[in-house]
Scaffold this active site. Structure first.
Site, mmCIF file in Angstrom:
data_model
loop_
_atom_site.group_PDB
_atom_site.id
_atom_site.type_symbol
_atom_site.label_atom_id
_atom_site.label_comp_id
_atom_site.label_asym_id
_atom_site.label_seq_id
_atom_site.Cartn_x
_atom_site.Cartn_y
_atom_site.Cartn_z
ATOM 1 N N ARG A 191 8.131 -8.660 6.113
ATOM 2 C CA ARG A 191 7.975 -7.286 5.532
ATOM 3 C C ARG A 191 8.198 -6.403 6.416
ATOM 4 O O ARG A 191 8.795 -5.118 5.856
ATOM 5 C CB ARG A 191 6.269 -7.230 4.925
ATOM 6 C CG ARG A 191 5.869 -7.915 4.120
ATOM 7 C CD ARG A 191 4.510 -7.716 3.724
ATOM 8 N NE ARG A 191 4.467 -5.893 3.594
ATOM 9 C CZ ARG A 191 3.248 -5.484 3.385
ATOM 10 N NH1 ARG A 191 2.081 -6.225 3.290
ATOM 11 N NH2 ARG A 191 3.201 -4.205 3.363
ATOM 12 N N VAL A 235 -7.503 3.431 15.532
ATOM 13 C CA VAL A 235 -6.966 3.989 14.210
ATOM 14 C C VAL A 235 -7.562 3.054 13.077
ATOM 15 O O VAL A 235 -8.120 3.896 11.946
ATOM 16 C CB VAL A 235 -5.528 3.782 14.371
ATOM 17 C CG1 VAL A 235 -4.938 4.331 13.132
ATOM 18 C CG2 VAL A 235 -5.052 4.867 15.379
ATOM 19 N N PRO A 239 -9.083 3.488 2.936
ATOM 20 C CA PRO A 239 -9.302 4.141 1.770
ATOM 21 C C PRO A 239 -7.937 5.395 1.520
ATOM 22 O O PRO A 239 -7.365 5.691 2.455
ATOM 23 C CB PRO A 239 -10.448 4.863 2.018
ATOM 24 C CG PRO A 239 -10.404 5.029 3.548
ATOM 25 C CD PRO A 239 -9.985 3.672 3.889
ATOM 26 N N CYS A 278 -6.516 -4.225 3.121
ATOM 27 C CA CYS A 278 -5.702 -5.347 3.639
ATOM 28 C C CYS A 278 -6.556 -6.108 5.040
ATOM 29 O O CYS A 278 -7.583 -5.636 5.136
ATOM 30 C CB CYS A 278 -4.376 -4.803 3.777
ATOM 31 S SG CYS A 278 -4.061 -3.899 5.020
ATOM 32 N N ASP A 323 -9.095 8.407 0.282
ATOM 33 C CA ASP A 323 -9.740 9.643 -0.014
ATOM 34 C C ASP A 323 -9.009 11.045 0.324
ATOM 35 O O ASP A 323 -9.034 11.829 -0.116
ATOM 36 C CB ASP A 323 -11.037 9.495 0.633
ATOM 37 C CG ASP A 323 -11.110 9.362 2.122
ATOM 38 O OD1 ASP A 323 -10.213 8.487 2.502
ATOM 39 O OD2 ASP A 323 -11.639 9.966 2.741
ATOM 40 N N LEU A 324 -8.283 10.999 1.668
ATOM 41 C CA LEU A 324 -7.635 12.190 2.227
ATOM 42 C C LEU A 324 -6.376 12.629 1.086
ATOM 43 O O LEU A 324 -6.099 13.799 1.057
ATOM 44 C CB LEU A 324 -7.162 12.045 3.507
ATOM 45 C CG LEU A 324 -8.604 11.640 4.445
ATOM 46 C CD1 LEU A 324 -7.821 11.536 5.889
ATOM 47 C CD2 LEU A 324 -9.378 12.833 4.493
ATOM 48 N N ARG A 336 0.884 -1.238 0.032
ATOM 49 C CA ARG A 336 -0.042 0.166 0.173
ATOM 50 C C ARG A 336 0.837 1.199 -0.387
ATOM 51 O O ARG A 336 0.520 2.285 -0.564
ATOM 52 C CB ARG A 336 -1.011 0.022 1.372
ATOM 53 C CG ARG A 336 -1.778 -0.778 1.416
ATOM 54 C CD ARG A 336 -2.692 -0.658 2.584
ATOM 55 N NE ARG A 336 -2.648 0.718 2.941
ATOM 56 C CZ ARG A 336 -3.749 1.476 2.177
ATOM 57 N NH1 ARG A 336 -4.570 0.907 1.323
ATOM 58 N NH2 ARG A 336 -4.099 2.798 2.595
HETATM 59 C C1 EPZ Z 1 0.894 4.083 8.149
HETATM 60 O O1 EPZ Z 1 -0.242 3.650 7.659
HETATM 61 C C2 EPZ Z 1 1.807 2.979 8.337
HETATM 62 N N1 EPZ Z 1 2.476 2.423 7.283
HETATM 63 C C3 EPZ Z 1 0.848 1.895 9.216
HETATM 64 O O2 EPZ Z 1 1.908 0.870 9.534
HETATM 65 C C4 EPZ Z 1 0.313 2.476 10.563
HETATM 66 O O3 EPZ Z 1 -0.374 1.532 11.039
HETATM 67 C C5 EPZ Z 1 -0.505 3.668 10.186
HETATM 68 O O4 EPZ Z 1 0.346 4.662 9.712
HETATM 69 C C6 EPZ Z 1 -1.149 4.404 11.364
HETATM 70 O O5 EPZ Z 1 0.051 4.856 12.207
HETATM 71 C C7 EPZ Z 1 3.473 3.293 6.666
HETATM 72 O O6 EPZ Z 1 3.902 4.175 7.278
HETATM 73 C C8 EPZ Z 1 4.012 2.694 5.331
HETATM 74 P P1 EPZ Z 1 -3.447 6.230 8.118
HETATM 75 P P2 EPZ Z 1 -1.158 4.724 6.645
HETATM 76 O O7 EPZ Z 1 -3.452 7.084 6.827
HETATM 77 O O8 EPZ Z 1 -0.436 5.708 6.025
HETATM 78 C C9 EPZ Z 1 -7.702 6.212 7.476
HETATM 79 C C10 EPZ Z 1 2.699 -1.359 9.574
HETATM 80 O O9 EPZ Z 1 2.397 -2.343 10.038
HETATM 81 N N2 EPZ Z 1 -7.619 6.761 6.265
HETATM 82 O O10 EPZ Z 1 -2.518 6.971 9.295
HETATM 83 O O11 EPZ Z 1 -2.123 3.776 5.752
HETATM 84 C C11 EPZ Z 1 -7.342 4.658 7.371
HETATM 85 O O12 EPZ Z 1 -8.504 3.892 6.831
HETATM 86 C C12 EPZ Z 1 1.695 -0.452 8.951
HETATM 87 O O13 EPZ Z 1 3.949 -0.868 9.583
HETATM 88 C C13 EPZ Z 1 -8.670 7.354 5.598
HETATM 89 O O14 EPZ Z 1 -9.815 7.156 6.046
HETATM 90 O O15 EPZ Z 1 -2.189 4.808 7.844
HETATM 91 C C14 EPZ Z 1 -7.124 4.386 8.856
HETATM 92 O O16 EPZ Z 1 -8.280 4.147 9.518
HETATM 93 C C15 EPZ Z 1 0.276 -0.964 9.183
HETATM 94 N N3 EPZ Z 1 -8.480 8.026 4.408
HETATM 95 C C16 EPZ Z 1 -6.581 5.715 9.575
HETATM 96 O O17 EPZ Z 1 -6.981 6.701 8.656
HETATM 97 C C17 EPZ Z 1 -7.275 8.088 3.735
HETATM 98 O O18 EPZ Z 1 -7.105 8.855 2.816
HETATM 99 C C18 EPZ Z 1 -5.167 5.886 9.831
HETATM 100 O O19 EPZ Z 1 -4.551 5.587 8.464
HETATM 101 C C19 EPZ Z 1 -6.085 7.740 4.747
HETATM 102 C C20 EPZ Z 1 -6.377 7.122 5.766
#
Ligand code: EPZ
Length: 418
Positions: free
Chosen positions: A393, A323, A120, A114, A122-123, A90
């Site tokens: 990973r 989260v 998503p 996943c 969207d942000l 991702r």
């Molecule tokens: C990053 O994922 C990390 N991955 C994740 O680590 C980590 O769990 C997560 O941040 C939270 O700290 C990497 O940095 C590569 P988010 P990310 O955007 O960026 C929602 C690991 O095991 N959301 O902060 O995808 C989303 O669905 C991985 O190393 C939207 O709704 O996390 C989630 O519920 C797993 N719309 C919440 O925000 C969006 O456009 C947090 O997601 C983006 C996110």
């Protein structure tokens, strides 16, 4: 597969690797400049291999020796990200902002969901549109065009790590200032902002925003990746769950503050130095309440290993995952090992049990896999953990490091790295 003969208290010291979630955006940041970029302290992980493969496919030349990546640009970049690589990881979606800012166009597949939720983007898309990108989403792909991105103030409805990084990357080459309100403040995001500043975009953090002043063109840079707080926290929890004494070197203790507070609340002895943290268990750990939150709150990536630890703590624990909407893939497997956990919506009610029993288990994602390894280290008998591709990973040399701490653990095939 990983095989563990449980019951051995761990003791000794390990060194934290470079942070996976800082290395990935740093590799993609190299797309912003034609100049050489050198990254140090890069961890040897499957996800880093995928990111290297992706920037090579886009036109970069990458030399990977030990923990150092030397990235150059022999010719023009391609605006099209290969579907297989984006679907595999991702975080690959972060190439959208840099390609769009550098080339004025980009075609990137939408990342799939996943095991921990729909996830998503969207942000990401809303923010890039605010900077003037024309985005079309068609058949699972994002087609983006932007002759010149224009800096704007963008508000994030949720402090998304990825969306904040996407906007920092795009803003680094946008005209004028891009301000992101309600940004993620994870150490990995701050590390990316330091790299962008070293490349020539000026990034500054305020209490409610992060602001990046775009540059017409960026220079090269040499940048050392920060230590991996999630790997480090996982090892501290391995020491705690086995009632041993483990020290992790080469960390930034403040990045682990929320975990350390919770371990102390549970009765674990915690000590910190300039660049190390150690835990020791001298009496039975007690159950605690945990709620995952954006940084500096308790990290969601340590929720699964923490649940394993609390499954053996005395008394009750309530763990709430705020989260991700479905990050409980480890719970079913822990129940099969004899844990007493009841799910109530976004929370888990855990009743500590006397002991867990080893059995065949399967990892559903990186951190769930780590949770099962930790449970196996403390369980009676033998635990087999399938799905080690997930684990490799995110954890460099996990089995070798645990063996060094005295764990009776073997793996069928490890992770090979250049
Ligand atoms: C990053 O994922 C990390 N991955 C994740 O680590 C980590 O769990 C997560 O941040 C939270 O700290 C990497 O940095 C590569 P988010 P990310 O955007 O960026 C929602 C690991 O095991 N959301 O902060 O995808 C989303 O669905 C991985 O190393 C939207 O709704 O996390 C989630 O519920 C797993 N719309 C919440 O925000 C969006 O456009 C947090 O997601 C983006 C996110």
């Amino acid at each position: 597969m990983i095989v563990i003969q449980g019951g051995q208290p761990l003791s000794g010291s390990v060194r934290a690797a470079g942070a996976k979630n800082a290395a990935l955006p740093a590799i993609f940041a190299s797309l912003l400049t034609p100049e050489p970029v050198e990254l140090l302290n890069v961890p040897c992980l499957r996800d880093v291999e995928t990111a290297v493969e992706l920037v090579r496919a886009l036109g970069k030349e990458v030399v990977w020796e030990g923990g150092r990546l030397s990235i150059r640009e022999p010719g023009p970049l391609s605006p099209r990200a290969p579907e297989e690589l984006v679907r595999r990881m991702r975080a690959s979606f972060l190439v959208l902002g840099p390609l769009l800012a550098r080339l004025g166009q980009a075609q990137v597949p939408l990342p799939g969901g996943c095991a921990i939720g729909t996830r998503p983007v969207d942000l990401h898309l809303k923010g890039l549109s605010a900077l003037g990108a024309e985005l079309e989403v068609r058949e699972g792909w994002v087609y983006a065009r932007a002759p010149k991105l224009q800096g704007r103030t963008v508000y994030l409805d949720y402090p998304s790590v990825g969306a904040t990084e996407q906007l920092l990357l795009a803003g680094a080459l946008a005209a004028g200032e891009t301000a992101v309100l309600n940004p993620a403040r994870e150490p990995e995001v701050v590390d990316l902002s330091r790299l962008l500043s070293a490349l020539g975009a000026r990034v500054r953090w305020a209490d409610d925003r992060v602001v990046v002043q775009g540059a017409g063109a960026l220079s090269g840079a040499r940048h050392a990746i920060i230590p991996d707080r999630i790997e480090a926290g996982t090892f501290l929890l391995a020491g705690a769950i086995t009632k041993g004494e483990v020290r992790v070197e080469g960390v930034i203790p403040e990045h682990l503050a929320a975990l350390l507070v919770k371990l102390e609340e549970a009765g674990v002895e915690v000590s910190c130095g300039e660049d190390w943290v150690s835990v020791a268990v001298r009496r039975d750990p007690q159950g605690v309440g945990v709620e995952t939150r954006p940084y500096p709150g308790f990290p969601t990536d340590l929720q699964p290993p923490m649940v394993s630890f609390l499954s053996l703590a005395k008394g009750e624990s309530l763990v709430t995952e705020t989260v991700f909407e479905d990050r409980f893939g480890h719970v079913g497997e822990l129940l099969r090992m004899g844990a007493s956990i009841r799910r109530q919506g976004a929370s888990l009610l855990i009743r500590g049990v006397e002991g867990l029993t080893g059995t065949r288990t399967a990892a559903s994602d990186i951190r769930a896999g780590a949770a099962l390894v930790l449970a196996g280290l403390a369980a009676r008998g033998t635990t087999e953990v399938e799905g080690t591709d997930h684990i490799y990973r995110g954890y460099e040399g996990l089995v070798a490091k645990l063996r060094r701490l005295g764990a009776q653990i073997w793996e069928e095939k490890g992770n090979t790295c250049p």
